[in-house]
Design a protein around this motif. Structure first.
Motif, short mmCIF file in Angstrom:
data_model
loop_
_atom_site.label_atom_id
_atom_site.label_comp_id
_atom_site.label_asym_id
_atom_site.label_seq_id
_atom_site.Cartn_x
_atom_site.Cartn_y
_atom_site.Cartn_z
N LYS A 51 0.84 -1.21 0.00
CA LYS A 51 0.00 0.00 0.00
C LYS A 51 0.87 1.26 0.00
O LYS A 51 0.61 2.22 -0.71
CB LYS A 51 -0.93 -0.01 1.21
CG LYS A 51 -1.96 1.07 1.20
CD LYS A 51 -2.98 0.85 2.29
CE LYS A 51 -4.13 1.80 2.09
NZ LYS A 51 -5.27 1.46 2.87
N LYS A 52 1.96 1.26 0.79
CA LYS A 52 2.87 2.40 0.85
C LYS A 52 3.59 2.57 -0.50
O LYS A 52 3.75 3.70 -0.98
CB LYS A 52 3.89 2.17 1.98
CG LYS A 52 4.94 3.23 2.09
CD LYS A 52 4.35 4.51 2.62
CE LYS A 52 5.46 5.52 2.87
NZ LYS A 52 4.96 6.83 3.14
N THR A 60 1.00 4.04 -3.04
CA THR A 60 0.67 5.47 -2.82
C THR A 60 1.87 6.38 -3.10
O THR A 60 1.68 7.51 -3.53
CB THR A 60 0.16 5.71 -1.39
OG1 THR A 60 1.13 5.24 -0.46
CG2 THR A 60 -1.17 5.04 -1.14
N THR A 61 3.07 5.86 -2.90
CA THR A 61 4.26 6.67 -3.16
C THR A 61 4.54 6.79 -4.66
O THR A 61 4.91 7.85 -5.16
CB THR A 61 5.49 6.08 -2.45
OG1 THR A 61 5.20 5.96 -1.06
CG2 THR A 61 6.70 6.97 -2.62
N ARG A 84 2.32 6.16 -7.21
CA ARG A 84 1.16 6.52 -8.03
C ARG A 84 1.27 7.88 -8.71
O ARG A 84 0.92 8.02 -9.88
CB ARG A 84 -0.13 6.45 -7.20
CG ARG A 84 -1.36 6.79 -8.03
CD ARG A 84 -2.65 6.56 -7.30
NE ARG A 84 -2.97 5.14 -7.39
CZ ARG A 84 -3.44 4.42 -6.38
NH1 ARG A 84 -3.66 4.98 -5.23
NH2 ARG A 84 -3.70 3.15 -6.54
#
Length: 156
Positions: free
Chosen positions: A114-115, A118-119, A121
């Motif tokens: 997930k990290k 999001t980083t 994207r």
């Protein structure tokens, strides 16, 4: 209640009778009758794979469960209603390829998927044409994203 609204779980074999707490012998005896040995059934002969290896692999099954949970949440892979074998196989290949790439990224960076998502994207690249010339416009890569990309490059 330390900062919460729920009561702590009571001890398993302790019964409250009025103001006093007593050992619940009946519940203990019932639990002892239900406890026993755990068995693993496999079609692999012990001459091929030792028993300890089978038990060890069973204990590592949580990795598989985690992968399926990851494919449904972070990768947003959902059941597809395909009718042909080729379409079903193609969908499975895409999901498992994404899962393999996700596992590689997690193992290489030490971060949760997930990290990573999001980083990375916001990173975009744009190819534009000016006159007869094709120009690639790359976005600025900031520090957290650069660290992830460097870790992935080093792991290759």
């Amino acid at each position: 209640m330390l900062g919460g609204d729920s009561q702590p779980k009571s001890a398993r074999f302790v019964e409250t009778k009025g103001a006093e707490k007593v050992f619940d012998e009946k519940a203990y005896d019932r639990a002892m009758k239900l406890s026993g040995y755990k068995g693993h059934v496999t079609n692999i002969p012990r001459t091929i794979v030792p028993v300890r290896a089978i038990i060890g692999n069973y204990r590592d099954l949580w990795h598989v469960e985690l992968s399926f949970r990851m494919s449904k949440t972070e990768l947003d892979a959902r059941p597809m209603l395909h009718r042909t074998g080729d379409a079903i196989e193609a969908n499975l290949r895409v999901v498992f390829t994404a899962l393999g790439a996700a596992r590689f990224m997690q193992d290489s960076t030490g971060l949760l998927l997930k990290k990573i998502i999001t980083t990375l994207r916001p990173l975009r690249e744009f190819v534009g044409v000016i006159g007869d010339q094709e120009i690639t416009f790359a976005g600025e890569i900031r520090r957290p994203a650069k660290d992830i990309l460097d870790a992935l490059q080093a792991a290759r």
